[in-house]
Design a protein around this motif. Structure first.
Motif, PDB file in Angstrom:
ATOM      1  N   CYS A 313      47.039  49.324  44.186  1.00 53.35           N
ATOM      2  CA  CYS A 313      46.608  48.108  43.592  1.00 53.35           C
ATOM      3  C   CYS A 313      45.916  47.166  44.911  1.00 53.35           C
ATOM      4  CB  CYS A 313      47.142  47.274  42.770  1.00 53.35           C
ATOM      5  SG  CYS A 313      48.789  46.608  43.593  1.00 53.35           S
ATOM      6  N   TYR A 319      42.621  37.821  40.268  1.00 46.17           N
ATOM      7  CA  TYR A 319      43.241  38.994  39.659  1.00 46.17           C
ATOM      8  C   TYR A 319      43.514  39.948  40.409  1.00 46.17           C
ATOM      9  CZ  TYR A 319      39.769  37.407  35.868  1.00 46.17           C
ATOM     10  OH  TYR A 319      39.388  36.437  34.896  1.00 46.17           O
ATOM     11  N   TYR A 321      43.738  44.255  40.876  1.00 44.37           N
ATOM     12  CA  TYR A 321      43.114  45.474  40.296  1.00 44.37           C
ATOM     13  C   TYR A 321      44.272  46.665  40.610  1.00 44.37           C
ATOM     14  CZ  TYR A 321      39.050  42.593  39.677  1.00 44.37           C
ATOM     15  OH  TYR A 321      38.025  41.637  38.923  1.00 44.37           O
ATOM     16  N   MET A 329      40.714  52.378  36.493  1.00 45.60           N
ATOM     17  CA  MET A 329      41.041  50.917  36.938  1.00 45.60           C
ATOM     18  C   MET A 329      41.477  50.013  35.825  1.00 45.60           C
ATOM     19  SD  MET A 329      41.017  49.331  39.863  1.00 45.60           S
ATOM     20  CE  MET A 329      39.701  50.211  41.036  1.00 45.60           C
ATOM     21  N   ARG A 331      42.307  45.794  35.352  1.00 45.63           N
ATOM     22  CA  ARG A 331      42.402  44.435  35.875  1.00 45.63           C
ATOM     23  C   ARG A 331      43.579  43.506  35.355  1.00 45.63           C
ATOM     24  NH1 ARG A 331      36.986  41.459  35.515  1.00 45.63           N
ATOM     25  NH2 ARG A 331      37.436  41.348  33.335  1.00 45.63           N
ATOM     26  N   TYR A 383      34.776  49.215  45.679  1.00 43.15           N
ATOM     27  CA  TYR A 383      34.481  48.829  44.287  1.00 43.15           C
ATOM     28  C   TYR A 383      34.334  47.633  44.341  1.00 43.15           C
ATOM     29  CZ  TYR A 383      36.262  47.651  39.679  1.00 43.15           C
ATOM     30  OH  TYR A 383      36.374  47.540  38.321  1.00 43.15           O
ATOM     31  N   THR A 385      34.063  44.367  41.921  1.00 43.83           N
ATOM     32  CA  THR A 385      34.917  43.917  41.068  1.00 43.83           C
ATOM     33  C   THR A 385      33.996  42.852  39.993  1.00 43.83           C
ATOM     34  OG1 THR A 385      35.402  41.860  42.084  1.00 43.83           O
ATOM     35  CG2 THR A 385      36.955  43.743  42.265  1.00 43.83           C
ATOM     36  N   ASP A 388      32.092  46.145  38.108  1.00 44.67           N
ATOM     37  CA  ASP A 388      32.867  47.360  37.758  1.00 44.67           C
ATOM     38  C   ASP A 388      32.190  48.646  38.275  1.00 44.67           C
ATOM     39  OD1 ASP A 388      34.179  48.480  34.744  1.00 44.67           O
ATOM     40  OD2 ASP A 388      35.024  48.621  36.963  1.00 44.67           O
TER      41      ASP A 388
END
Length: 418
Positions: A313, A319, A321, A329, A331, A383, A385, A388
């Motif tokens: 993570c 947040y 992830y 994945m 959130r 990645y 966020t 996505d």
């Protein structure tokens, strides 16, 4: 993409060409235990920039690429992050970030085909190339690591001897001071491994009262502390938690976890430590999560994971992830104590990789190494966020799993480590 020979550090949007297979519109495309119905998880995909919803991730990707920052012919920015897309002289898509110029991700230790590694490498986020880093003093696999200030801390871990996993005895932590000067910022974009100009070496710190491996480790810059949480002491899991004070070079025992666990993950968000999933001594995956309040030295239960799993993570923005190994994945929103299902991972049956945030103002997380379909890999993905989506970066030179990844900013670069 043209047929000309491509060189790293190009980043490939996974919605294009040969990477399109990774963008399955269904969460049921990856395997799940028979008692889990993944169709109950979220199927709507919303654009975090404009709020428009789509029935598939393919549709969302096309929307983001055409309407927002993934259009490679434009330079875009966001109030929540730094510059996102620029063009280099060859027309290659290069992605900059407010935290990137002086930031490095250190990949520390790990395991490779029966060997436990001392090897360390670092990825320059500013230039997108991997560089050699000083060797650890101990072979460490399934270790924890944290970045605090301009230092990298390697905590716990162990090796394998005669088929038995052992924990590094009496030398359970070490530190690397990252020098101020980064390597030459030339135009070498071959993706090859360079030797860091900033020479340095690891040194031992005080040892934990409970050396262990398969633990989670986090740094809390607000209190200048590092926490070592849970883990494995053969033949059982431990609930032990210890806090390290670098200024005094001492470890202090803290309140224990409610559930002893290993192969879990942990992250700091809004001043508290969140611990997710993992497994028990009998290798049973667990869904439970816990949150720690450093002010009161207490743990409290929080919302269960949708699926029990070992995981990694990283905190990005407000947040956390959570990447469930071989699955998807998630959130996590600490404000509502709830999870939302996002995209599946970009590689099939991807286990034991490392994950780290791109920094306090970044919108990115990085997933590195591990094993896919049982084969070790140095794969490195960034990645995003906000959309996505995953982008493939230059792979780490050394394939490894159960390593640890740490973000460090060189002195003078500003910001915080992670």
């Amino acid at each position: 993409l043209t047929k000309k020979k491509l060189k790293y550090p190009l980043e490939f949007p996974l919605g294009l060409g040969r990477f399109a297979r990774h963008l399955s519109p269904s969460l049921s495309a990856f395997p799940a235990p028979p008692h889990v119905n993944l169709s109950d998880m979220a199927t709507q995909h919303a654009c975090t920039e404009c709020g428009e919803e789509f029935r598939s991730r393919n549709a969302l990707f096309k929307h983001v690429r055409s309407e927002h920052r993934l259009n490679e012919s434009h330079h875009a920015s966001s109030s929540e992050g730094g510059d996102l897309t620029t063009q280099d002289a060859d027309g290659a898509a290069m992605y900059a970030d407010a935290d990137a110029a002086h930031s490095y991700i250190y990949l520390v230790g790990g395991r490779q085909r029966g060997r436990t590694l001392m090897n360390c490498e670092r990825l320059s986020l500013g230039r997108g190339v991997w560089e050699k880093a000083p060797l650890l003093l101990e072979n460490r696999g399934s270790l924890g690591a944290a970045g605090l200030g301009n230092c990298v801390y390697a905590v716990g871990g162990g090796g394998v001897s005669h088929g038995e996993v052992y924990t590094c005895p009496g030398t359970s932590a070490e530190r690397l001071v990252v020098a101020a000067h980064a390597p030459d910022d030339g135009d070498d974009r071959s993706g090859g491994t360079e030797t860091a100009a900033a020479n340095g070496s690891w040194s031992y710190t005080a040892s934990m009262a409970t050396p262990r491996h398969a633990l989670a480790t986090v740094a809390m810059p607000e209190t200048n502390s590092i926490y070592a949480i849970g883990g494995w002491i053969s033949p059982h899991c431990t609930s032990a938690v210890e806090r390290y004070d670098p200024s005094a070079d001492t470890w202090v025992e803290c309140a224990s976890l409610h559930t002893a666990r290993r192969l879990h993950s942990a992250a700091v968000c809004a001043g508290k430590i969140h611990v997710f999933g993992g497994s028990t001594a009998d290798a049973h995956d667990i869904c439970s999560t816990e949150v720690y309040d450093p002010a009161s030295d207490t743990w409290s239960p929080s919302a269960d994971l949708p699926l029990g799993a070992a995981n990694a993570c990283a905190t990005v923005g407000r947040y956390v992830y959570v990447a469930l190994f071989a699955r998807t994945m998630l959130r996590y929103d600490p404000a509502t104590d709830s999870f939302e299902a996002l995209s599946k991972l970009p590689l099939p049956e991807w286990h034991c990789f490392s994950m780290v945030s791109g920094g306090p103002t970044s919108r990115f997380a990085y997933l590195i190494g591990g094993a896919t379909k049982g084969a070790w890999t140095g794969a490195c993905f960034r990645y995003d966020t906000h959309s996505d989506t995953y982008f493939e970066l230059a792979p780490a030179p050394t394939e490894r799993r159960r390593s640890a990844a740490v973000l460090v900013r060189t002195p003078g670069g500003g910001g915080r480590s992670g």
